[in-house]
Design a protein around this motif. Structure first.
Motif, PDB file in Angstrom:
ATOM      1  N   THR A 194      -6.417  22.518   9.595  1.00  0.00           N
ATOM      2  CA  THR A 194      -7.068  22.046  10.826  1.00  0.00           C
ATOM      3  C   THR A 194      -6.557  20.675  11.263  1.00  0.00           C
ATOM      4  O   THR A 194      -7.006  20.139  12.275  1.00  0.00           O
ATOM      5  CB  THR A 194      -8.600  21.974  10.651  1.00  0.00           C
ATOM      6  N   GLY A 195      -5.618  20.102  10.485  1.00  0.00           N
ATOM      7  CA  GLY A 195      -5.026  18.832  10.869  1.00  0.00           C
ATOM      8  C   GLY A 195      -5.675  17.615  10.279  1.00  0.00           C
ATOM      9  O   GLY A 195      -5.267  16.484  10.575  1.00  0.00           O
ATOM     10  N   VAL A 196      -6.685  17.774   9.420  1.00  0.00           N
ATOM     11  CA  VAL A 196      -7.311  16.628   8.766  1.00  0.00           C
ATOM     12  C   VAL A 196      -6.790  16.512   7.342  1.00  0.00           C
ATOM     13  O   VAL A 196      -6.267  17.479   6.770  1.00  0.00           O
ATOM     14  CB  VAL A 196      -8.853  16.748   8.751  1.00  0.00           C
ATOM     15  N   ASP A 197      -6.926  15.314   6.756  1.00  0.00           N
ATOM     16  CA  ASP A 197      -6.528  15.146   5.365  1.00  0.00           C
ATOM     17  C   ASP A 197      -7.632  15.699   4.467  1.00  0.00           C
ATOM     18  O   ASP A 197      -8.806  15.362   4.613  1.00  0.00           O
ATOM     19  CB  ASP A 197      -6.228  13.682   5.036  1.00  0.00           C
ATOM     20  N   LEU A 198      -7.223  16.559   3.533  1.00  0.00           N
ATOM     21  CA  LEU A 198      -8.179  17.151   2.598  1.00  0.00           C
ATOM     22  C   LEU A 198      -8.371  16.261   1.378  1.00  0.00           C
ATOM     23  O   LEU A 198      -9.484  16.136   0.864  1.00  0.00           O
ATOM     24  CB  LEU A 198      -7.694  18.536   2.165  1.00  0.00           C
ATOM     25  N   THR A 199      -7.287  15.676   0.912  1.00  0.00           N
ATOM     26  CA  THR A 199      -7.317  14.764  -0.239  1.00  0.00           C
ATOM     27  C   THR A 199      -6.286  13.670  -0.005  1.00  0.00           C
ATOM     28  O   THR A 199      -5.173  13.949   0.446  1.00  0.00           O
ATOM     29  CB  THR A 199      -6.984  15.507  -1.550  1.00  0.00           C
ATOM     30  N   THR A 200      -6.669  12.436  -0.291  1.00  0.00           N
ATOM     31  CA  THR A 200      -5.760  11.303  -0.114  1.00  0.00           C
ATOM     32  C   THR A 200      -5.876  10.359  -1.299  1.00  0.00           C
ATOM     33  O   THR A 200      -6.983  10.071  -1.770  1.00  0.00           O
ATOM     34  CB  THR A 200      -6.067  10.553   1.203  1.00  0.00           C
ATOM     35  N   GLN A 201      -4.722   9.916  -1.782  1.00  0.00           N
ATOM     36  CA  GLN A 201      -4.658   8.918  -2.857  1.00  0.00           C
ATOM     37  C   GLN A 201      -3.987   7.651  -2.313  1.00  0.00           C
ATOM     38  O   GLN A 201      -3.011   7.740  -1.558  1.00  0.00           O
ATOM     39  CB  GLN A 201      -3.856   9.433  -4.057  1.00  0.00           C
ATOM     40  N   ILE A 202      -4.496   6.501  -2.722  1.00  0.00           N
ATOM     41  CA  ILE A 202      -3.964   5.219  -2.242  1.00  0.00           C
ATOM     42  C   ILE A 202      -3.776   4.288  -3.433  1.00  0.00           C
ATOM     43  O   ILE A 202      -4.698   4.099  -4.231  1.00  0.00           O
ATOM     44  CB  ILE A 202      -4.914   4.554  -1.219  1.00  0.00           C
ATOM     45  N   ALA A 203      -2.590   3.721  -3.546  1.00  0.00           N
ATOM     46  CA  ALA A 203      -2.307   2.712  -4.569  1.00  0.00           C
ATOM     47  C   ALA A 203      -2.107   1.370  -3.873  1.00  0.00           C
ATOM     48  O   ALA A 203      -1.284   1.257  -2.960  1.00  0.00           O
ATOM     49  CB  ALA A 203      -1.062   3.094  -5.370  1.00  0.00           C
ATOM     50  N   LEU A 204      -2.862   0.368  -4.311  1.00  0.00           N
ATOM     51  CA  LEU A 204      -2.777  -0.963  -3.738  1.00  0.00           C
ATOM     52  C   LEU A 204      -2.242  -1.934  -4.781  1.00  0.00           C
ATOM     53  O   LEU A 204      -2.606  -1.850  -5.962  1.00  0.00           O
ATOM     54  CB  LEU A 204      -4.162  -1.447  -3.273  1.00  0.00           C
ATOM     55  N   ARG A 205      -1.389  -2.844  -4.339  1.00  0.00           N
ATOM     56  CA  ARG A 205      -0.861  -3.872  -5.235  1.00  0.00           C
ATOM     57  C   ARG A 205      -1.298  -5.242  -4.725  1.00  0.00           C
ATOM     58  O   ARG A 205      -1.253  -5.523  -3.528  1.00  0.00           O
ATOM     59  CB  ARG A 205       0.664  -3.808  -5.304  1.00  0.00           C
ATOM     60  N   LEU A 235       0.864  -1.177   0.000  1.00  0.00           N
ATOM     61  CA  LEU A 235       0.000   0.000   0.000  1.00  0.00           C
ATOM     62  C   LEU A 235       0.899   1.226   0.000  1.00  0.00           C
ATOM     63  O   LEU A 235       1.826   1.327   0.806  1.00  0.00           O
ATOM     64  CB  LEU A 235      -0.912  -0.015   1.237  1.00  0.00           C
ATOM     65  N   LEU A 236       0.626   2.145  -0.916  1.00  0.00           N
ATOM     66  CA  LEU A 236       1.390   3.387  -1.009  1.00  0.00           C
ATOM     67  C   LEU A 236       0.404   4.543  -1.052  1.00  0.00           C
ATOM     68  O   LEU A 236      -0.484   4.582  -1.910  1.00  0.00           O
ATOM     69  CB  LEU A 236       2.258   3.397  -2.263  1.00  0.00           C
ATOM     70  N   ALA A 237       0.536   5.479  -0.106  1.00  0.00           N
ATOM     71  CA  ALA A 237      -0.434   6.566   0.001  1.00  0.00           C
ATOM     72  C   ALA A 237       0.261   7.925  -0.012  1.00  0.00           C
ATOM     73  O   ALA A 237       1.413   8.069   0.406  1.00  0.00           O
ATOM     74  CB  ALA A 237      -1.239   6.422   1.288  1.00  0.00           C
ATOM     75  N   SER A 238      -0.469   8.919  -0.505  1.00  0.00           N
ATOM     76  CA  SER A 238      -0.034  10.304  -0.417  1.00  0.00           C
ATOM     77  C   SER A 238      -1.266  11.139  -0.094  1.00  0.00           C
ATOM     78  O   SER A 238      -2.391  10.760  -0.424  1.00  0.00           O
ATOM     79  CB  SER A 238       0.607  10.781  -1.728  1.00  0.00           C
ATOM     80  N   GLY A 239      -1.038  12.270   0.561  1.00  0.00           N
ATOM     81  CA  GLY A 239      -2.187  13.080   0.945  1.00  0.00           C
ATOM     82  C   GLY A 239      -1.805  14.501   1.259  1.00  0.00           C
ATOM     83  O   GLY A 239      -0.628  14.832   1.433  1.00  0.00           O
ATOM     84  N   LEU A 240      -2.823  15.330   1.338  1.00  0.00           N
ATOM     85  CA  LEU A 240      -2.657  16.743   1.665  1.00  0.00           C
ATOM     86  C   LEU A 240      -3.348  17.007   2.994  1.00  0.00           C
ATOM     87  O   LEU A 240      -4.564  16.827   3.105  1.00  0.00           O
ATOM     88  CB  LEU A 240      -3.261  17.618   0.566  1.00  0.00           C
ATOM     89  N   ALA A 266      -3.305  -8.010  -9.616  1.00  0.00           N
ATOM     90  CA  ALA A 266      -4.164  -6.844  -9.837  1.00  0.00           C
ATOM     91  C   ALA A 266      -3.591  -5.635  -9.115  1.00  0.00           C
ATOM     92  O   ALA A 266      -2.665  -5.755  -8.298  1.00  0.00           O
ATOM     93  CB  ALA A 266      -5.584  -7.130  -9.346  1.00  0.00           C
ATOM     94  N   SER A 267      -4.152  -4.468  -9.428  1.00  0.00           N
ATOM     95  CA  SER A 267      -3.795  -3.243  -8.720  1.00  0.00           C
ATOM     96  C   SER A 267      -5.060  -2.421  -8.528  1.00  0.00           C
ATOM     97  O   SER A 267      -6.077  -2.640  -9.196  1.00  0.00           O
ATOM     98  CB  SER A 267      -2.747  -2.441  -9.500  1.00  0.00           C
ATOM     99  N   ALA A 268      -4.993  -1.470  -7.602  1.00  0.00           N
ATOM    100  CA  ALA A 268      -6.136  -0.610  -7.336  1.00  0.00           C
ATOM    101  C   ALA A 268      -5.661   0.811  -7.110  1.00  0.00           C
ATOM    102  O   ALA A 268      -4.598   1.046  -6.518  1.00  0.00           O
ATOM    103  CB  ALA A 268      -6.915  -1.113  -6.125  1.00  0.00           C
TER     104      ALA A 268
END
Length: 328
Positions: free
Chosen positions: A204-215, A195-200, A219-221
């Protein structure tokens, strides 16, 4: 007819309103009590839904010996403590998603239910909707063959004063919205090998946008969630030649679309549309599932067993760590 199973709802937010509205759709369900930290809120909620017993505080609610099962609809940051309190009182419990904010807390709650011998389930209502059974059947029939790629996103543009921007109560895109694409990937592909994730992270300390790549082995997601960007709110499950689309909203679609694209992509050529209509808000399906387990003496449901909750929580935990989201 069996004696009714008597429910209490803890907390009076929007999801609790929807849950209370759907409960009468289950013939053997009785909404007996509502509890809130505020007696005024409990009374207002009780008046709206015709609930006879109202309590201020979770201990007072649990002092009512007629309650069989409690639906926890409190803020996510309170789920662990509230669930442990309900379990300690010997009551069955349905915990609104996200189950907890950390994997460690999820293990604590599951362990307590195991020791107490009470029914426990995360309220991942999507897994109990008509579309989910249809999707499982289609995949089992090999309609698109093996899944090679899954794409899912869930995001909207929320106003700045929305509760999701409050870190102290467990806000953020990942835990409130992103859990839906994650649980879908888990349901159809299982636990990823990586699992590889990136986010902004916002001010206020919460994630506004998050992307997740799963292997996965074959298959991949690609998953995405956002509080600030309106996304398509759809899912694609792509096989060798055909694909299944879950249109807006992916977690409760009104239909399942089967189709194909040419080798360069392009627009989907629809082969079939399968209606997947649901009654009410769709929350009564999980209630019926809870009832079946309680009456059978089971402490977990096969569609959302404790292992599934812990596996999805592990994915959330790993994502939060990678993007620098501090929770709990």
């Amino acid at each position: 007819m069996n004696n009714p199973i008597r429910w209490a709802i803890w907390a009076t937010g929007a999801i609790a309103d929807k849950f209370a509205a759907d409960l009468p759709l289950v013939a053997d369900a009785e909404l007996l009590a509502i509890g809130s930290r505020s007696m005024a809120n409990a009374n207002a909620f009780g008046d709206r839904h015709g609930i006879p017993r109202r309590y201020a505080g979770l201990p007072d609610l649990l002092s009512d010996g007629d309650i069989d099962v409690v639906y926890i609809a409190s803020p996510a940051s309170a789920h662990c403590g509230d669930a442990l309190t309900v379990i300690a009182a010997g009551r069955h419990v349905l915990v609104e998603k996200p189950f907890t904010l950390t994997l460690a807390d999820a293990h604590r709650v599951v362990a307590a239910a195991g020791e107490g011998g009470v029914f426990l389930m995360e309220a991942m209502w999507s897994r109990f909707l008509p579309y989910f059974d249809m999707l499982a059947d289609l995949l089992g029939q090999g309609v698109i063959g093996d899944i090679r790629y899954l794409e899912a996103d869930f995001g909207m543009r929320f106003p700045a004063d929305n509760r999701l921007f409050t870190a102290s109560t467990g806000g953020g895109a990942l835990f409130d919205l992103g859990v839906y694409p994650l649980q879908l990937a888990h349901a159809v592909l299982g636990v990823p090998t990586s699992l590889l994730a990136s986010g902004l992270i916002g001010p206020t300390g919460v994630d506004l946008t998050t992307q997740i790549a799963l292997r996965y082995p074959q298959a991949s997601a690609s998953l995405q969630t956002s509080l600030t960007v309106p996304l398509r709110n759809e899912a694609r499950l792509v096989g060798a030649d055909r694909e299944i689309v879950l249109p807006k909203f992916l977690h409760c679609p009104d239909e399942i679309v089967i189709g194909h694209r040419d080798m360069s992509g392009g627009d989907l050529v629809v082969d079939e549309r399968l209606p997947a209509n649901q009654q009410g808000n769709g929350l009564h399906y999980e209630v019926a599932a809870v009832h079946s387990c309680i009456r059978a003496g089971s402490v977990e449901h096969p569609l959302m067993p404790w292992a599934a909750t812990l596996e999805v929580m592990a994915m959330l935990d790993q994502t939060a760590g990678q993007i620098g989201l501090h929770v709990g």
